[in-house]
Design a protein around this motif. Structure first.
Motif, mmCIF file in Angstrom:
data_model
loop_
_atom_site.group_PDB
_atom_site.id
_atom_site.type_symbol
_atom_site.label_atom_id
_atom_site.label_comp_id
_atom_site.label_asym_id
_atom_site.label_seq_id
_atom_site.Cartn_x
_atom_site.Cartn_y
_atom_site.Cartn_z
ATOM 1 N N ASP A 69 0.490 -2.895 4.495
ATOM 2 C CA ASP A 69 1.825 -2.376 4.198
ATOM 3 C C ASP A 69 2.655 -3.392 3.426
ATOM 4 N N PHE A 70 2.464 -4.684 3.742
ATOM 5 C CA PHE A 70 3.148 -5.758 3.025
ATOM 6 C C PHE A 70 2.107 -6.809 2.649
ATOM 7 N N GLN A 71 2.233 -7.324 1.418
ATOM 8 C CA GLN A 71 1.296 -8.331 0.939
ATOM 9 C C GLN A 71 2.062 -9.420 0.187
ATOM 10 N N SER A 72 1.559 -10.661 0.304
ATOM 11 C CA SER A 72 2.133 -11.782 -0.434
ATOM 12 C C SER A 72 1.520 -11.822 -1.829
ATOM 13 N N GLU A 83 0.815 -1.217 0.000
ATOM 14 C CA GLU A 83 0.000 0.000 0.000
ATOM 15 C C GLU A 83 0.851 1.272 0.000
ATOM 16 N N PRO A 84 1.948 1.354 0.762
ATOM 17 C CA PRO A 84 2.764 2.569 0.695
ATOM 18 C C PRO A 84 3.283 2.860 -0.713
ATOM 19 N N VAL A 85 3.623 1.817 -1.472
ATOM 20 C CA VAL A 85 4.133 2.011 -2.831
ATOM 21 C C VAL A 85 3.047 2.612 -3.721
ATOM 22 N N LYS A 94 3.431 6.344 -5.429
ATOM 23 C CA LYS A 94 3.664 6.472 -6.867
ATOM 24 C C LYS A 94 2.385 6.487 -7.693
ATOM 25 N N GLY A 95 1.439 5.667 -7.342
ATOM 26 C CA GLY A 95 0.201 5.605 -8.103
ATOM 27 C C GLY A 95 -0.226 4.175 -8.344
ATOM 28 N N ALA A 96 -1.477 4.024 -8.804
ATOM 29 C CA ALA A 96 -2.041 2.694 -9.020
ATOM 30 C C ALA A 96 -1.273 1.909 -10.075
#
Length: 614
Positions: free
Chosen positions: A583-586, A526-528, A532-534
């Motif tokens: 924040d982190f996803q697999s 999500e932070p990325v 930067k954008g979708a």
């Protein structure tokens, strides 16, 4: 007396990592950044909504899919444009290429000149057919580049300068690569008044996805798998190019509409309906078969002072819709299903153009423990031997040095100097990407000699180390394993037998537990998207596909096999690691081990001979 493991992973219901029951969905308030335009904020929300919606859940079921396979409407895996001029490519007879591990150490001392012959080799060793397989009941093809379900949604197009040893030796041309017969279908010839703004020793490859090919089998989750496949194709092309002495780099400042122009999409396919459907619909829907442009790569001689003039390239692209585009695409299916959320999300993740300058990162070689860990294969032999294992033998025991060597080649920065960190994409093939590494590896070690069974973690961008450690379970050890190379940021999180756990996480598939090790690719998420954008959403999956391609080739180069796993229980993985929120996803799973060979299946040559349609 041996010390008690911190976490008893081998238990069917481990106290700390029990998966039954789980709180499957962690709620988090979406943080709407002020620096993104309002429409980009909405697009990011759409990407996150799609991602959450398409998670498989151990408790609430799988993402929405077809339920059964409509075999009568299985999409044709081969796209053709009729009529169009066909330029047959050459079939290499003497596959001379560097010894496999050397591809990570340096480019060949000289690059082959761009010609019909070298372009033929580039595509033959990256995107062509590798074999046909047959049983008493069916026959199907395999390709050098892997694909989820062997469905191959990824198409490749080439923008080439004049080729001196071909009929197209006077003008640049745009073409579609046809892997079935290893040929180029000429879509448009560039007239003299439209100057190609790249040097004559370089070319541009454009990748696109046909969502329907994956959605036919996988439903709403298909958009994820299409982007895995794009990543595999990017790495396959970059590695094949490197064997020719060519470097590769994404042209990631081009907009989605400019990529459409490079493919002639508006001249070839019916437009998407307006408004887009807001529910699943079935019927004869030709627009469902349209290609969705993904990305463009420029390939050029390595170790040269190469650059791209983006303003000139944009002026060139503006003239492409006025060309005479030849050929209509063949129909892939009689009837279709429109999974509406895929097309809404595909619209949201389109990349706008930007003013970033084109740049090529310096080359860093990757760490090498010993070439003796590998079989005596060339690069070309490895890429064409690559297969996806269907089952693992539960026997093969990997040497610890081999395990470390495979992970060294998964590092984005390669060998770094004292005080430098992993994170920048300098090493092969990650240098093709246009952003710093965002993906890490959570490893389930089952059968590695000299290494304790358990859960490990490879930090591929060390700027994320503190946030990862804070986000994950407080009881994790974060201990460096025995004999781990100094430049490999690998940590043991917990000891214990995690075979049952790995199997359960990967949709109860035995293949995740029966190999030497399996893993989940965990991305800063999500932070990325907010930073930067979708449009970064598919790029995170591309990065996982590039890592996956390295794992495939490494496994085959040491004499075993590997398989990508797209089916896993997303939030169960996060629960095991202690990750909450987004924040982190697999994003992708993988397994490496000794394959079980099904002797009932016969292998046939990829290209049996002139006039023979396998």
């Amino acid at each position: 007396m041996p010390s008690r493991p911190l976490l008893r992973l081998h238990s069917s219901r481990p106290r700390s990592l029990s998966l039954l029951p789980l709180a499957m969905i962690h709620s988090s308030t979406s943080r709407l950044p002020h620096h993104l335009p309002q429409n980009q904020t909405e697009y990011t929300t759409q990407a996150i909504t799609y991602h959450d919606r398409t998670k498989h859940s151990l408790t609430s079921g799988y993402a929405r899919g077809p339920g059964r396979l409509d075999w009568a409407n299985q999409p044709n895996p081969f796209l053709r444009f009729v009529p169009s001029s066909s330029l047959p490519l050459l079939h290499p007879t003497t596959p001379l290429s560097p010894h496999y591990p050397s591809i990570y150490n340096s480019f060949p001392s000289s690059s082959l000149p761009l010609s019909l012959s070298s372009l033929s080799s580039l595509l033959y060793y990256s995107l062509s057919l590798s074999a046909w397989k047959t049983t008493a009941f069916s026959t199907w093809s395999l390709r050098v580049n892997p694909s989820s379900g062997n469905l191959h949604p990824t198409e490749c197009h080439i923008l080439s300068p004049p080729l001196p040893d071909s009929p197209y030796n006077a003008s640049p041309f745009l073409s579609h690569y046809s892997p079935k017969d290893h040929s180029l279908e000429i879509r448009a010839v560039v007239p003299p008044n439209l100057k190609l703004p790249i040097p004559s020793d370089s070319l541009i490859a454009i990748f696109s996805s046909i969502f329907w090919r994956e959605a036919w089998k996988y439903g709403e989750r298909a958009l994820r798998y299409c982007n895995h496949d794009v990543g595999h194709a990017i790495a396959a092309l970059a590695i094949s190019a490197a064997a020719l002495g060519w470097d590769a780099k994404l042209l990631d400042s081009l907009s989605h509409s400019e990529l459409e122009a490079l493919l002639g999409v508006t001249k070839t396919y019916p437009p998407l309906p307006e408004p887009l459907p807001t529910k699943l619909i079935r019927g004869n829907l030709p627009w469902v078969e349209a290609q969705h442009p993904d990305c463009a790569l420029v390939l050029f001689p390595a170790n040269t002072d190469f650059t791209v003039d983006y303003p000139a390239l944009r002026e060139f692209v503006k003239g492409l819709p006025d060309l005479e585009w030849v050929g209509k695409p063949n129909s892939l299916s009689k009837d279709h299903v429109c999974w509406d959320v895929i097309y809404h999300t595909a619209e949201a993740i389109k990349k706008p153009g930007d003013d970033n300058l084109f740049s090529v990162n310096p080359f860093h070689k990757s760490g090498l423990i010993s070439e003796k860990l590998y079989k005596d294969f060339t690069v070309y032999e490895v890429v064409r031997k690559r297969r996806s294992a269907v089952d693992m033998d539960r026997v093969h025991l990997m040497e610890r040095e081999t395990f470390y060597q495979i992970l060294l080649h998964c590092l984005p920065s390669g060998e770094v100097g004292l005080g430098e960190k992993q994170g920048r994409n300098f090493a092969m093939p990650f240098r093709v990407l246009d952003w710093d590494a965002e993906v890490h590896l959570a490893l389930f070690v089952h059968r590695v000699k000299g290494l304790e069974k358990g859960l490990y973690f490879l930090v591929r961008n060390e700027d994320h180390f503190d946030s990862l450690k804070k986000a994950m379970r407080s009881e994790f050890e974060w201990v460096r394993p025995d004999k781990c190379p100094a430049g490999l940021p690998l940590y043991r999180l917990a000891k214990g037998d995690c075979q049952d756990l790995a199997k359960q996480l990967s949709c109860t598939q035995d293949i995740a537990s029966d190999g030497c090790f399996s893993l989940g690719m965990v991305a800063r998420f999500e932070p990325v998207l907010h930073e930067k954008g979708a449009w970064m959403y598919p790029r995170l999956f591309w990065e996982t596909g590039v890592i996956g391609q390295v794992l495939y080739l490494e496994a085959h180069a040491v004499g075993i096999s590997a398989t990508g796993i797209g089916c896993y229980f997303d939030d169960s993985v996060h629960e095991v690691l202690g990750l909450k929120g987004r924040d982190f996803q697999s994003l992708y799973h993988f397994t490496v081990g000794g394959p079980v060979i099904d002797k009932r299946i016969m292998s046939l040559p990829a290209y049996p001979g002139p006039g023979i349609d396998a």
